[in-house]
Design a protein around this motif. Structure first.
Motif, short mmCIF file in Angstrom:
data_model
loop_
_atom_site.label_atom_id
_atom_site.label_comp_id
_atom_site.label_asym_id
_atom_site.label_seq_id
_atom_site.Cartn_x
_atom_site.Cartn_y
_atom_site.Cartn_z
N ARG A 81 -6.84 11.36 10.17
CA ARG A 81 -7.24 11.74 8.81
C ARG A 81 -7.07 13.15 8.64
O ARG A 81 -6.99 13.88 7.58
CB ARG A 81 -8.54 11.38 8.56
CG ARG A 81 -8.43 9.87 8.22
CD ARG A 81 -9.91 9.35 8.10
NE ARG A 81 -10.08 7.97 7.77
CZ ARG A 81 -10.63 7.00 8.50
NH1 ARG A 81 -11.36 7.34 9.52
NH2 ARG A 81 -10.60 5.67 8.16
N GLU B 277 -4.52 6.82 6.06
CA GLU B 277 -5.45 5.62 5.70
C GLU B 277 -4.65 4.49 6.12
O GLU B 277 -5.29 3.41 6.76
CB GLU B 277 -5.81 5.53 4.33
CG GLU B 277 -6.81 6.72 4.10
CD GLU B 277 -7.99 6.96 5.09
OE1 GLU B 277 -8.48 5.71 5.42
OE2 GLU B 277 -8.51 8.00 5.22
N LYS C 82 0.70 -1.23 0.11
CA LYS C 82 0.15 -0.03 0.06
C LYS C 82 0.75 1.43 0.03
O LYS C 82 0.49 2.29 -0.58
CB LYS C 82 -0.85 -0.21 1.13
CG LYS C 82 -2.02 -0.99 1.30
CD LYS C 82 -2.70 -0.97 2.29
CE LYS C 82 -3.93 -2.06 2.39
NZ LYS C 82 -4.62 -1.97 3.61
N GLY D 233 -0.24 4.78 -1.20
CA GLY D 233 -1.42 5.02 -0.30
C GLY D 233 -1.52 6.24 0.79
O GLY D 233 -0.23 6.64 0.92
N ASP E 278 -7.84 8.25 -0.25
CA ASP E 278 -7.27 6.90 0.13
C ASP E 278 -5.81 6.74 -0.31
O ASP E 278 -4.90 6.06 0.07
CB ASP E 278 -7.96 5.76 -0.17
CG ASP E 278 -9.21 5.62 0.49
OD1 ASP E 278 -9.39 6.05 1.62
OD2 ASP E 278 -10.39 4.72 0.21
N THR E 279 -5.65 7.25 -1.85
CA THR E 279 -4.53 7.27 -2.48
C THR E 279 -4.02 8.54 -2.88
O THR E 279 -4.68 9.31 -3.23
CB THR E 279 -4.86 6.27 -3.82
OG1 THR E 279 -5.20 5.03 -3.27
CG2 THR E 279 -3.48 5.96 -4.42
#
Length: 119
Positions: A73, A50, A41, A46, A86-87
């Motif tokens: 976050r 996250e 990830k 990533g 998320d990415t």
């Protein structure tokens, strides 16, 4: 030389009772596989916050992980990591999110009291 894979295997054996499903034996390799997936990830851009939240959810020693995830976050108005999703779109954005997460005073104030960071 220290090999983390051996530590992961030892940890997996210690906690395998919690990973077994009724009628099945526990898989001793679940923890090393989870660590490799986390590395994938990270390499796939990533969002660090996250990834941290995913690790918090898997950690049996952490309570209130959703409250920590909310802090990790960040705030959409103030933090790039909250806007990234998320990415991340680029390595530069991922680095910016990681540095922001690592220097956030709110996150630093919530670290484990026995943490010993080494420079």
């Amino acid at each position: 030389v220290r090999e983390p894979t051996l530590d992961w295997c030892k940890y997996s054996l210690k906690t395998k009772k919690g990973q077994a499903t009724p009628g099945q034996a526990a898989d001793d390799t679940w923890y090393p596989r989870a660590k490799v997936e986390t590395a994938r990830k990270k390499l796939a851009l990533g969002n660090p916050s996250e990834i941290l939240c995913a690790e918090l959810r898997e950690n049996v020693h952490v309570g209130r992980e959703e409250a920590y995830c909310h802090v990790a976050r960040g705030n959409r108005k103030l933090h790039a990591r909250a806007k990234a999703g998320d990415t991340c779109n680029s390595v530069d954005q991922q680095i910016q999110c990681l540095i922001e997460l690592a220097t956030d005073l709110n996150m630093l104030g919530r670290q484990y009291i026995g943490l010993e960071t080494w420079l």
